[in-house]
Design an enzyme around this catalytic site. Structure first.
Site, mmCIF file in Angstrom:
data_model
loop_
_atom_site.group_PDB
_atom_site.id
_atom_site.type_symbol
_atom_site.label_atom_id
_atom_site.label_comp_id
_atom_site.label_asym_id
_atom_site.label_seq_id
_atom_site.Cartn_x
_atom_site.Cartn_y
_atom_site.Cartn_z
ATOM 1 N N CYS A 9 0.863 -1.183 0.000
ATOM 2 C CA CYS A 9 0.000 0.000 0.000
ATOM 3 C C CYS A 9 0.897 1.229 0.000
ATOM 4 O O CYS A 9 2.076 1.133 -0.380
ATOM 5 C CB CYS A 9 -0.984 -0.017 1.169
ATOM 6 S SG CYS A 9 -0.207 -0.015 2.803
ATOM 7 N N ARG A 15 -3.426 -0.660 5.286
ATOM 8 C CA ARG A 15 -3.990 -1.742 4.466
ATOM 9 C C ARG A 15 -3.073 -2.949 4.308
ATOM 10 O O ARG A 15 -3.501 -4.091 4.524
ATOM 11 C CB ARG A 15 -4.379 -1.191 3.081
ATOM 12 C CG ARG A 15 -5.510 -0.181 3.155
ATOM 13 C CD ARG A 15 -5.629 0.619 1.874
ATOM 14 N NE ARG A 15 -4.489 1.508 1.685
ATOM 15 C CZ ARG A 15 -4.262 2.251 0.613
ATOM 16 N NH1 ARG A 15 -5.122 2.192 -0.395
ATOM 17 N NH2 ARG A 15 -3.205 3.041 0.541
ATOM 18 N N ASP A 127 -7.962 3.914 0.721
ATOM 19 C CA ASP A 127 -7.078 4.410 1.778
ATOM 20 C C ASP A 127 -7.936 4.934 2.938
ATOM 21 O O ASP A 127 -8.687 5.886 2.763
ATOM 22 C CB ASP A 127 -6.235 5.532 1.158
ATOM 23 C CG ASP A 127 -5.268 6.153 2.139
ATOM 24 O OD1 ASP A 127 -5.343 5.827 3.341
ATOM 25 O OD2 ASP A 127 -4.452 6.968 1.691
HETATM 26 P P1 4NP Z 1 -1.837 2.797 4.054
HETATM 27 O O1 4NP Z 1 -2.509 4.119 4.637
HETATM 28 O O2 4NP Z 1 -1.258 3.158 2.702
HETATM 29 O O3 4NP Z 1 -2.981 1.846 3.952
HETATM 30 O O4 4NP Z 1 -0.781 2.380 5.062
HETATM 31 C C1 4NP Z 1 -1.873 5.355 4.691
HETATM 32 C C2 4NP Z 1 -0.973 5.634 5.698
HETATM 33 C C3 4NP Z 1 -0.386 6.877 5.784
HETATM 34 C C4 4NP Z 1 -0.678 7.845 4.837
HETATM 35 C C5 4NP Z 1 -1.564 7.569 3.815
HETATM 36 C C6 4NP Z 1 -2.163 6.308 3.746
HETATM 37 N N1 4NP Z 1 -0.081 9.136 4.935
HETATM 38 O O5 4NP Z 1 -0.422 9.992 4.095
HETATM 39 O O6 4NP Z 1 0.731 9.376 5.833
#
Ligand code: 4NP
Length: 157
Positions: A9, A15, A127
């Protein structure tokens, strides 16, 4: 031979660690530990070294009674060589993974996670980072469905 799965991800704190933990649980239930291994990574480096997001962990405990374990790392070009199947949570992740493989040598290893869903028809695991509890709960439901289909697919291959 062990089949090596990598879930990807953006941040590797919501995720993809959830997919990795759910998949490990299903692999254990199916007595396939040792035949299928799992890891996860993020295309971005913002959260390297961090544990799974506490809102994501709370959703996993509430919905599945499962504690999420992990430490975020960034996706490396060598991951495309080292893993057998690379599962992208959304289309941006998919494009970012393919960008690390300019010759297209490993293109066929890369898939969208939702290809393996049977109960949901969406193409992406959204997300949840900037949203509320419902978004985290939805990620759990979607990934449980996708992981179940992925296990069935890997068992057949
Ligand atoms: P992930 O979620 O990609 O599912 O781990 C996110 C975690 C952090 C961020 C965006 C999505 N961020 O912008 O910091």
């Amino acid at each position: 031979m062990t089949c090596k799965l990598l879930f990807v991800c953006l941040g590797n704190i919501c995720r993809s660690p959830t997919a990795e933990n759910i998949m490990n649980h299903l692999i254990e239930q199916a007595s396939l530990t040792g035949s299928i291994s799992c890891d996860s990574a993020g295309t971005a480096s913002y959260h390297v070294g961090n544990p799974p997001d506490r809102r994501m962990s709370a959703a996993a405990v509430n919905k599945l009674g499962m504690e999420l374990v992990g430490q975020a790392r960034q996706l490396q070009p060598s991951d495309l060589k080292d893993f057998d199947l690379i599962l992208a949570m959304d289309k941006a992740n998919y494009q970012d993974i393919l960008a690390l493989d300019p010759t297209g040598k490993y293109r066929d290893k890369v898939h969208l996670m939702c290809e393996y869903c049977s109960k949901y028809s969406t193409q992406e695991v959204p997300d949840p980072y900037y949203g509320g509890t419902e978004g985290f709960n939805y990620v759990i439901d979607l990934l449980f469905d996708a992981c179940s289909g992925l296990l069935a697919s890997v068992k057949k291959s």
